[in-house]
Motif scaffolding. Sequence first.
Motif, PDB file in Angstrom:
ATOM      1  N   LEU A  26       0.708  -0.655   0.034  1.00 59.71           N
ATOM      2  CA  LEU A  26      -0.006  -0.190  -0.214  1.00 59.71           C
ATOM      3  C   LEU A  26       1.004   1.072  -0.125  1.00 59.71           C
ATOM      4  N   VAL A  27       1.017   2.666  -0.395  1.00 59.98           N
ATOM      5  CA  VAL A  27       1.269   3.692  -0.626  1.00 59.98           C
ATOM      6  C   VAL A  27       0.127   4.710  -0.375  1.00 59.98           C
ATOM      7  N   ALA A  28       0.839   5.749   0.148  1.00 60.29           N
ATOM      8  CA  ALA A  28       0.135   7.114   0.529  1.00 60.29           C
ATOM      9  C   ALA A  28      -0.771   7.471  -0.416  1.00 60.29           C
ATOM     10  N   TYR A  29      -1.846   8.223  -0.620  1.00 55.73           N
ATOM     11  CA  TYR A  29      -2.838   8.657  -0.791  1.00 55.73           C
ATOM     12  C   TYR A  29      -2.007   9.533  -1.467  1.00 55.73           C
ATOM     13  N   PRO A  30      -1.584   9.749  -2.907  1.00 56.90           N
ATOM     14  CA  PRO A  30      -0.649  11.318  -3.161  1.00 56.90           C
ATOM     15  C   PRO A  30      -1.188  12.576  -3.024  1.00 56.90           C
ATOM     16  N   LYS A  33      -3.566  13.080   3.491  1.00 53.34           N
ATOM     17  CA  LYS A  33      -4.312  12.656   3.524  1.00 53.34           C
ATOM     18  C   LYS A  33      -5.236  14.353   2.826  1.00 53.34           C
ATOM     19  N   THR A  34      -6.752  14.541   2.592  1.00 55.82           N
ATOM     20  CA  THR A  34      -7.189  14.885   1.697  1.00 55.82           C
ATOM     21  C   THR A  34      -8.753  15.238   2.444  1.00 55.82           C
ATOM     22  N   ARG A  62     -14.534  25.590 -13.342  1.00 58.04           N
ATOM     23  CA  ARG A  62     -12.967  24.415 -12.552  1.00 58.04           C
ATOM     24  C   ARG A  62     -12.559  25.767 -12.558  1.00 58.04           C
TER      25      ARG A  62
ATOM     26  N   SER B  71      -9.904  11.428   1.490  1.00 58.92           N
ATOM     27  CA  SER B  71      -8.989  10.820   0.387  1.00 58.92           C
ATOM     28  C   SER B  71      -8.985   9.578   1.860  1.00 58.92           C
ATOM     29  N   PRO B  72      -8.801   7.807   0.715  1.00 57.23           N
ATOM     30  CA  PRO B  72      -8.107   6.608   1.669  1.00 57.23           C
ATOM     31  C   PRO B  72      -6.672   7.020   2.682  1.00 57.23           C
ATOM     32  N   SER B  74      -4.485   5.012   2.223  1.00 57.83           N
ATOM     33  CA  SER B  74      -3.451   4.921   1.656  1.00 57.83           C
ATOM     34  C   SER B  74      -4.779   3.882  -0.025  1.00 57.83           C
ATOM     35  N   ILE B  75      -3.791   3.440  -0.416  1.00 54.62           N
ATOM     36  CA  ILE B  75      -4.445   3.219  -1.781  1.00 54.62           C
ATOM     37  C   ILE B  75      -3.132   1.673  -2.601  1.00 54.62           C
ATOM     38  N   PRO B  77      -0.910   0.481  -5.052  1.00 53.14           N
ATOM     39  CA  PRO B  77      -0.128   1.288  -6.689  1.00 53.14           C
ATOM     40  C   PRO B  77      -0.516   0.937  -7.471  1.00 53.14           C
ATOM     41  N   LEU B  80      -4.343   3.354  -9.131  1.00 57.01           N
ATOM     42  CA  LEU B  80      -3.238   5.063  -9.893  1.00 57.01           C
ATOM     43  C   LEU B  80      -2.700   4.671 -11.031  1.00 57.01           C
ATOM     44  N   VAL B 154     -12.152  16.759 -12.628  1.00 60.76           N
ATOM     45  CA  VAL B 154     -12.004  15.527 -11.567  1.00 60.76           C
ATOM     46  C   VAL B 154     -10.485  16.662 -10.935  1.00 60.76           C
ATOM     47  N   SER B 155     -10.944  16.202  -9.321  1.00 58.56           N
ATOM     48  CA  SER B 155      -9.408  16.973  -8.910  1.00 58.56           C
ATOM     49  C   SER B 155      -9.429  15.493  -8.183  1.00 58.56           C
ATOM     50  N   GLY B 156      -8.133  14.825  -8.294  1.00 61.42           N
ATOM     51  CA  GLY B 156      -8.581  13.708  -8.136  1.00 61.42           C
ATOM     52  C   GLY B 156      -6.758  13.475  -7.469  1.00 61.42           C
ATOM     53  N   THR B 157      -6.360  12.843  -7.724  1.00 60.56           N
ATOM     54  CA  THR B 157      -4.960  12.009  -7.566  1.00 60.56           C
ATOM     55  C   THR B 157      -4.101  13.118  -8.723  1.00 60.56           C
ATOM     56  N   ASN B 159      -3.672  16.141 -12.074  1.00 62.62           N
ATOM     57  CA  ASN B 159      -4.818  17.563 -12.487  1.00 62.62           C
ATOM     58  C   ASN B 159      -4.397  17.312 -13.632  1.00 62.62           C
ATOM     59  N   ASP B 201     -14.383  10.333 -11.203  1.00 66.67           N
ATOM     60  CA  ASP B 201     -13.096   9.966 -10.728  1.00 66.67           C
ATOM     61  C   ASP B 201     -13.247   8.198 -10.286  1.00 66.67           C
ATOM     62  N   THR B 204     -12.190   6.908  -6.184  1.00 71.21           N
ATOM     63  CA  THR B 204     -12.512   6.725  -5.436  1.00 71.21           C
ATOM     64  C   THR B 204     -13.957   7.651  -5.276  1.00 71.21           C
TER      65      THR B 204
END
Lengths: 71, 410
Positions: A26-30, A33-34, A62, B71-72, B74-75, B77, B80, B154-157, B159, B201, B204
């Motif tokens: 598992l990797v941290a969310y890019p 925490k957002t 946007r 956001s979670p 962790s996810i 890889p 992504l 989408v404003s996600g991982t 942009n 997105d 999530t």
Amino acid sequence: MKTIILSLLLFTAMASLSAQSSDGRLVAYPGGKTYMYRIAFRDKVGTTVLLLNPKSFSRNGRCSDEQNKNS
Amino acid sequence: MQRRTKQKLIIDSTDLPVSEVYLRQIRKSGLKIVALSKWNNTALVRGNNIVKLEALAALPFVVSNKQVFASPDSIRPQQLRVKFQDRLMLLDSIATDYYGIARRQIEGFNGRQLHNHGFTGKGISIAVLDAGFMNVDRMPTFANVNILGTRNFVSGTDNDNDVFRHMDHGTKTLSTMAVNQPSVFVGTAPQAGYWLLRCEDFITETQAEEDFWAAGVEFADSVGADIISSSLGYHYFDDKRQNYSYIDLDGRTALISRTASMLARKGIVLVNSAGNDGMGTWKKISVPADAPDILTVGAIAPDSLNAAFSSIGPTTDGRVKPDVMAFGCPTSVVSGRGFIIQDTGTSFACPLVAGMVACLWQALPQKTALEIIDIVRSSANRKEHPDNVFGYGIPDFWKAYQSNRSSTEQ
């Protein structure tokens, strides 16, 4: 010969374990925490656009990074 | 503006932009505004500091402040990365019919007649809201499609604004309308113009996607889109507390449904998929498929019976849903790798209808969005006894044109 076979078996098992570990990693969310919050506003006070001149409406729902920086 | 003027629709306060005075105050606290909705007078604010975000509720001009995304921690890889297909397949002629493998998809609506009379969507613009349009920019199959523009909401991982390096769900939905490869594959509106807007997105599932969707449709409105084809719907989320209940399916509760409910009065026909929950525990349509004054599309199989997965109605306030049905079990589509494949889902039934609506509106240019929606429902084969599985049934677009042609010509 036995040693070679045992080594091969051990190598295969290790490789398999390694693969599982890689898939399950598992990797941290890019960006860390957002959170996102939906804010509803009371009114549209101070808007510079008049109903008489709707052509000046924003075309972009946007917000660009530029807009966020400039404010 | 031209669309509104043509349909004699008023510009009202919902069309005014969100107050820049308020937005400036939010930005001052170091938070980022990632989506706006002037119709709902809302902003989607993103940040890492939950205390700062919660504190926005205390601002005198803020009516409500709701967390719609966390956001979670962790996810994996691989979540992504999109399984991007780099190698493309070339289409080969597989049928003798002009429409190729897509023949049944248009004939099911009696749409061939409209095409034969020159109504192929020309002059009509369709905004396609989806999760990504993989390789549409690279595939020869789409080279003659009239792409008017793209935008990522989408404003996600990531942009990036490149909608072509994401999922191919949008490639597939677009293909059912836009592909124009005679004797191989011809869609339902091969000469319409297309805006490709990404607002889903896939990493999530949160209510923030409703805000992205609202920003997308308001953009579509601003660039003059006539029709929106949206193969998206929501009812459950990563955070179970955000899940919707049946009671919420009234077209007024979810932000996405409130936005959808406004579209026809702004001159746009929204065609939205019903959802694929018919076989699950949920069963019913999702949001924004519950909105009034839109065309919610369910899926049928080749035997014209409803597909088991196709979500059912009614809405909480008793309106018939879905509105109409189209081939969705399966539908022939072009994948992100360039294969013609058979895929199933109301996602693919929806754009078939959107494309035919474009042809019909080209043929009946004086009609308003509300009139077009009514005409489509009235042309369907179960209009006399609509129910909550088939809605008004399968539309007959030639009949829809024939029944309304004289009033246009007069």
